[in-house]
Design an enzyme around this catalytic site. Structure first.
Site, short mmCIF file in Angstrom:
data_model
loop_
_atom_site.label_atom_id
_atom_site.label_comp_id
_atom_site.label_asym_id
_atom_site.label_seq_id
_atom_site.Cartn_x
_atom_site.Cartn_y
_atom_site.Cartn_z
N LYS A 33 3.17 14.67 -1.96
CA LYS A 33 3.92 15.89 -1.62
C LYS A 33 2.97 17.07 -1.43
O LYS A 33 3.03 17.77 -0.42
CB LYS A 33 4.92 16.18 -2.74
N ARG A 102 7.46 21.31 -8.98
CA ARG A 102 7.84 20.00 -8.44
C ARG A 102 6.80 18.95 -8.78
O ARG A 102 5.60 19.17 -8.62
CB ARG A 102 7.95 20.09 -6.91
N GLY A 111 11.23 7.57 -10.37
CA GLY A 111 11.35 7.58 -11.83
C GLY A 111 10.84 8.86 -12.47
O GLY A 111 10.90 9.02 -13.68
N MET A 113 9.95 13.19 -12.99
CA MET A 113 10.70 14.38 -13.32
C MET A 113 11.35 15.00 -12.09
O MET A 113 10.81 14.99 -11.01
CB MET A 113 9.78 15.44 -13.94
N ARG A 346 7.06 13.34 4.58
CA ARG A 346 6.39 12.09 4.21
C ARG A 346 6.79 11.05 5.23
O ARG A 346 7.76 11.22 5.97
CB ARG A 346 6.78 11.65 2.80
N HIS A 469 21.29 8.38 -1.85
CA HIS A 469 20.44 7.44 -2.59
C HIS A 469 20.69 6.00 -2.17
O HIS A 469 19.77 5.24 -1.87
CB HIS A 469 20.70 7.61 -4.09
N ARG A 577 6.81 -34.95 11.80
CA ARG A 577 6.78 -35.97 10.75
C ARG A 577 7.63 -37.14 11.21
O ARG A 577 8.86 -37.04 11.18
CB ARG A 577 7.34 -35.44 9.44
N ARG A 683 2.35 -37.03 13.60
CA ARG A 683 1.67 -37.65 12.45
C ARG A 683 2.23 -39.04 12.22
O ARG A 683 3.45 -39.22 12.17
CB ARG A 683 1.88 -36.80 11.20
N GLU A 817 -6.63 -33.34 3.78
CA GLU A 817 -5.76 -33.01 2.65
C GLU A 817 -6.25 -33.63 1.35
O GLU A 817 -5.62 -33.53 0.32
CB GLU A 817 -4.32 -33.45 2.94
N SER A 836 -6.34 -31.15 10.84
CA SER A 836 -5.22 -30.30 10.49
C SER A 836 -5.15 -30.26 8.96
O SER A 836 -5.04 -31.30 8.31
CB SER A 836 -3.93 -30.85 11.07
N ASN A 840 -0.55 -28.49 1.40
CA ASN A 840 0.29 -28.83 0.25
C ASN A 840 -0.44 -29.87 -0.61
O ASN A 840 -0.66 -29.67 -1.79
CB ASN A 840 1.64 -29.38 0.68
N ASP A 841 -0.83 -30.98 0.03
CA ASP A 841 -1.56 -32.00 -0.71
C ASP A 841 -2.94 -31.51 -1.13
O ASP A 841 -3.39 -31.77 -2.24
CB ASP A 841 -1.69 -33.28 0.13
N CYS A 904 -1.09 -27.28 8.76
CA CYS A 904 0.32 -27.60 8.92
C CYS A 904 1.07 -27.58 7.59
O CYS A 904 2.23 -27.89 7.50
CB CYS A 904 0.51 -28.95 9.61
N TYR A 924 -5.33 -22.64 15.27
CA TYR A 924 -3.90 -22.32 15.19
C TYR A 924 -3.41 -22.50 13.76
O TYR A 924 -4.08 -23.13 12.93
CB TYR A 924 -3.09 -23.23 16.14
P1 ADP Z 1 12.06 15.20 -4.94
O1 ADP Z 1 10.67 14.69 -5.11
O2 ADP Z 1 13.02 14.62 -5.89
O3 ADP Z 1 12.50 15.15 -3.52
P2 ADP Z 1 11.47 17.98 -4.56
O4 ADP Z 1 10.34 18.56 -5.30
O5 ADP Z 1 11.21 17.66 -3.16
O6 ADP Z 1 12.02 16.75 -5.37
O7 ADP Z 1 12.66 19.02 -4.66
C1 ADP Z 1 14.00 18.73 -4.69
C2 ADP Z 1 14.76 19.66 -3.79
O8 ADP Z 1 14.46 21.02 -4.04
C3 ADP Z 1 14.47 19.44 -2.35
O9 ADP Z 1 15.67 19.44 -1.63
C4 ADP Z 1 13.63 20.59 -1.94
O10 ADP Z 1 13.82 20.90 -0.62
C5 ADP Z 1 14.11 21.71 -2.87
N1 ADP Z 1 13.04 22.65 -3.14
C6 ADP Z 1 11.89 22.40 -3.77
N2 ADP Z 1 11.11 23.48 -3.80
C7 ADP Z 1 11.78 24.47 -3.15
C8 ADP Z 1 11.47 25.82 -2.82
N3 ADP Z 1 10.32 26.39 -3.15
N4 ADP Z 1 12.40 26.52 -2.17
C9 ADP Z 1 13.57 25.95 -1.83
N5 ADP Z 1 13.92 24.69 -2.11
C10 ADP Z 1 13.02 23.94 -2.75
MG MG Z 2 11.80 16.00 -2.10
#
Ligand code: ADP
Ligand code: MG
Ligand code: MG
Length: 947
Positions: A33, A102, A111, A113, A346, A469, A577, A683, A817, A836, A840-841, A904, A924
């Protein structure tokens, strides 16, 4: 010594690259990011000013949970620069700067924050902002969001505690949506949220903006080692020592009013690959409102009408991004008072279909070259394109029959038929423990549901849009998915769902079409997709063929398999075969007759041949024969011949062979016809003979039962069969009498097969078919075996062509083989024109594993414990088995430079093994017809990666 740099402003991306050495290094250092935010700023895309605290700081923090020396000072300095850039001040009520905090690891990690927005707001700055913006509603909307996010994400208060307060507050105010709440309401709500914090934590929501920032930053660092994040890394194979970066970004506000908004989009349709902006947005909203499905989002195309200027900017920016990254992007954006800001970009996750279309389109647009296009698609994605689908007639019929249950957004294409379950645990349980085909149905999905989604054949949700999601995860893992089927109501307690005046209970069957976005009652019939209709895939595979050095052939036993293989692009048959044909109902009796009489017949034949040998050489036991002895022997020979002629066993044996010949011939004819112009490797008989007979166990049971019941009819036959099977019993049949060994002990079987092959080839050649037969002798271990068998078979080949009056080229070759064959390949290549690899063998014998026993008893443990990196029967073992292959190819080619080499075994369809075959110098790989398209792509990728 200068101090370690822990913090990079977005505008310092070049410095980061100098330090990290490469763009990949920058991504490691700043996270995906952060690296992309910096890069976007550099190429002139509007990104709010900000900076990134490095992953190195995160790793250093983990030791004792304190920031490394200098990090916080650098953070404060960077914040100052941002204050200058924005002309605002963090914590200054007269003109406050607000930021988001972020997380952002190198690989995108659900997973981790969650983001905290609106940091810097407190009672004072809020009032200051009200004065500045004259928009009290907006300010308190932001403030209450901050307290909720900070409370749940940083302070660990359950989100529901805030949601409950919000819901009852809305009810009290008669508000349906958040946007129905006015400034006073939101101000009141802010106070209520503060009380939630106080109640849960015993202290007040921190008013000091710097403290807010510090705690949020620590929370991001800590989240790297949260259970959820660790679990995700295990599953996604992400190393634990990468760490996450922290991005501090100036806030831009999508919730400033009805001229502001926020959204997520893909630069192309991630489901189909079509070149149009694809995504959702919401006016007067902030952050993740869009993804969370709180309000109904609008599709991006509506923005064209609603905000034409913004849409225009947006198109230009996404074009720039694609031209910079040369790939489809997944972006997050916010519109503040009509101005567009990009907040993330991304590489977009996409379905197989989209991956292929985007790669081909981008190459045609001149954005990427053909090699890049070929590298953009995973071989397994090609495989997905061959998965069964519903054809349009089936769908049409289902609609007409009133089977339509619900429609929604076609989020991830493909057909799925399965039994319905309403939660992830149950879905996983039924799929894994009961082996059911499962369709998981939820209102919407969350990261905690992923295990159930992966276990399911299809996913159906009643809420959420194309970027929800459920949609994103389904596309990523190729699971068919329909989202936002809002007419449907799910009753999770009663375990049923209703729609279109129909009810579906848990465990009942439905059919999902992720391409049309429909769900049907019951099981619809699946059909195989037509490869030729998949234009982009065909194009991509044609490019792959142009690039690859390795050819792809197919293993096919029957003409219909050969036809499919050709359609899928095979350039030859690498393995037919012959014994598979022996199992057919009308043939098996002859095969059994052949086997049951082989031994006795062969004894008589051998006796005649032995005596003929004496007479031809004129010697007996190395001594010249006297006339008397010769007479005796001649007498014995006449006797033996007579015995042979009268021998029931020998007659039955020859009779069986005579009967098998025409059916083999017609099978082979069909293959030559299907593969006109391409080589066909056939074969000769390979498996131990007992495989064609009933098992000892079954026979014993039958015979015993008949005896106890006193049944006599057929008993004698069964007893004879039992005796015969017992006689053929070997304690290790896979290493016993089979392959070339049969060719030596019972030579007439292979002779019959070679005759059948050449008769068929001759007949086909006469019809104008371009035949290229290649005869493959299995299981050679010693050159003398081949020397014993092959010349005689070649003589039959020539003889048949003479009889038929045709001439064509053919080859004789052997399978490699047995390790000894690989190690003595130089000798073997003197006799044989092609190798060839029967991997497997070769794998069984190199490891000394019997495959079935190994997979059942210990191989899984070996892989789980990391004793073996993979199952060597799935992925070729390069170091051991591969070494033997390497020796065989190089020593074989020393003797015969034009030696044709192929594989093969099942490895011939597996990408990593295909790459190895490329490296070793195979001509091949041969695999099952269905794997041919996958192998064509893998062969091209092997070339691009290695040459
Ligand atoms: P994630 O990795 O879960 O996508 P983000 O860090 O991208 O989390 O942020 C989650 C949401 O918050 C996104 O929709 C992003 O556009 C919004 N966001 C993050 N930073 C800002 C910012 N500085 N101003 C406005 N919206 C923000
Ligand atoms: Mg995001
Ligand atoms: Mg998130």
């Amino acid at each position: 010594m200068s101090e370690k740099k822990w913090v990079y402003l977005f505008k310092e991306v070049d410095q980061a690259e100098d330090y990290a050495g490469s763009w990949d290094g920058v991504r490691t250092l700043l996270g995906g990011k952060g690296a992309n935010l910096a890069q976007m700023s550099k190429i002139g895309v509007p990104v709010p000013p900000g900076f990134t605290i490095t992953t190195e700081a995160c790793i250093a923090y983990q030791d004792d949970h304190t920031f490394p020396e200098g990090m916080w000072d650098q953070t404060m300095e960077a914040l100052k620069v941002v204050e200058e850039q924005t002309d605002k001040k963090f914590g200054d009520p007269s003109n406050p700067l607000l930021v988001s905090c972020r997380s952002g690891a190198k690989m995108s990690m659900p997973g981790m924050m969650d983001t905290v927005l609106n940091l810097g707001l407190n009672d004072e700055t809020a009032e200051g902002m009200v004065k500045l913006t004259e928009n009290e509603r907006f300010v308190y909307d932001s403030y209450r969001r901050l307290i909720q996010m900070f409370g749940s994400v940083v302070l660990g208060i359950s989100d529901e505690e805030f949601e409950e307060v919000l819901d009852s507050f809305k009810e009290e105010k008669g508000a349906e949506q958040d946007t129905d709440l006015d400034a006073d309401d939101l101000k009141e709500l802010t106070e209520k949220f503060k009380a939630v914090v106080k109640e849960a934590k015993g202290f007040d929501f921190p008013q000091d903006p710097i403290k807010q920032l510090e705690l949020a930053t620590k929370a991001v660092f800590d989240s790297w080692n949260a259970r959820r994040a660790i679990d995700y890394r295990r599953r996604a194979n992400i190393p634990d020592d990468l760490g996450t970066a922290v991005n501090i970004v100036t806030m831009v506000f999508g919730n400033m009013g009805w001229n502001s908004g926020t959204g997520v989009a893909f630069t192309r349709n991630p489901s189909t690959g079509e070149k149009i902006l694809y995504g959702d947005y919401l006016m007067n909203a902030q952050g993740e409102d869009v993804v969370a499905g709180i309000r109904n989002t609008k599709p991006i195309r509506e923005m064209k009408e609603e905000l034409p200027e913004v849409y225009e900017q947006f198109q230009q920016i996404t074009k720039n991004l694609e031209e910079h990254y040369y790939d489809m992007q997944d972006v997050e954006f916010t519109i503040e008072n009509g101005k567009l800001w990009m907040l993330q970009t991304r590489t977009g996750k996409r379905t197989a279909q989209a991956a292929i279309k985007i790669a081909v389109d981008m190459s045609n647009e001149g954005l990427i070259d053909k090699e890049t296009a070929v590298m953009r698609v995973e071989p397994e994605q090609v495989n997905q394109m061959l998965h069964p689908q519903f054809d349009s007639e089936t769908i049409e019929a289902a609609r007409n029959e009133g089977k339509l249950f619900a429609t929604g957004v076609n989020a991830s294409p493909g057909a799925a038929v399965g039994q319905v379950y309403f939660d992830a645990d149950k879905a996983e349980e039924m799929a894994e423990d009961e082996g059911q085909d499962v369709i998981m149905v939820r209102p919407f999905t969350k990261p905690d549901d992923v295990h159930g989604m992966l276990a399911s054949k299809g996913i159906l949700t009643s809420e959420g849009g194309a970027t929800s999601h459920a949609a994103v995860v389904a596309r990523q893992f190729g699971v068919p998915c329909v989202v936002g089927a809002s007419m449907m109501s799910i009753d999770a307690d009663k375990r049923l769902m209703k729609s279109n005046s129909k009810t579906v209970k848990e465990g009942e069957w439905i059919s999902l079409d992720g391409g049309t976005g429909e769900a049907f009652i019951g099981k619809l019939e699946l059909t195989e997709p037509n490869l030729e209709e998949q234009e982009e895939l065909m194009t991509l595979l044609t490019w792959a063929d142009e690039i690859a050095r390795l050819q792809v052939w197919a293993n096919a036993d029957y003409p219909k398999d050969a036809q499919r293989a050709r359609i899928f692009g095979a350039k030859g048959i690498g393995l037919c075969r012959t014994e598979h044909m022996f199992f057919e109902e009308e043939r098996l009796p002859y095969v059994q007759e052949m086997i049951l009489n082989a031994d006795e017949a062969q004894n008589s034949i051998n006796n005649v041949e032995r005596l003929e040998g004496f007479i031809e050489s004129g010697k007996l036991n190395g001594q010249a024969m006297t006339d008397d002895t010769r007479k005796d022997i001649e007498g014995e020979l006449a006797e033996a011949k007579k015995k042979l002629e009268g021998s029931e066993a020998a007659n039955a044996y020859y009779n069986a062979l005579d009967n098998l010949l025409p059916s083999q011939r017609s099978d082979f004819y069909g293959l030559f016809e299907a593969m006109d112009g391409y080589p066909v490797i056939i074969r000769l008989i390979d498996p131990p003979l007992h495989e064609f007979l009933p098992s000892v166990e079954d026979l014993l049971v039958e015979v015993t039962q008949m005896r106890t019941k006193g049944e006599t009819k057929g008993l004698e036959e069964k007893e004879m069969m039992l005796e015969a099977v017992n006689k053929l019993h070997e304690s290790n049949p896979m290493m016993g009498l089979r392959g070339i060994r049969l060719g030596i002990v019972y030579p007439d079987i292979m002779r019959m097969q070679v005759r059948a092959i050449f008769e068929a080839a001759s007949d086909a050649a006469k019809k104008g078919i371009d035949v290229k037969p290649e005869i493959m002798i299995p299981l050679t271990g010693h050159i003398n075996e081949l020397k014993h068998v092959q010349p005689e078979l070649e003589a039959i080949a020539k003889k048949v062509m003479e009889e038929k009056g045709v001439d064509f080229t053919y080859k004789f070759g052997t399978m490699i083989e047995i390790p000894r064959a690989a190690l003595t390949a130089g000798e073997i290549a003197e006799v044989t024109e092609f190798f060839s690899f029967g991997t497997n063998d070769l794998t069984q014998m190199t490891f000394g594993y019997s495959r079935d026993d190994a997979e059942r008893n210990f191989l899984i443990t070996y892989v789980d414990e990391g004793i073996l990196p993979q199952n060597p029967f799935q992925v070729l073992d390069r170091k051991g088995v591969g070494r033997l292959m390497d020796i065989a190819v190089s020593e074989g080619r020393k003797v015969r430079p034009d030696l044709e080499v192929g594989i093969c075994g099942e490895h011939g369809g597996e990408p990593s093994s295909i790459e190895f075959c490329h490296l070793v110098g195979n001509n091949y790989v041969s695999c099952s017809p269905f794997r041919v398209p996958v192998a064509r792509l893998a062969a091209a990728q092997a070339k691009i990666k290695n040459d």
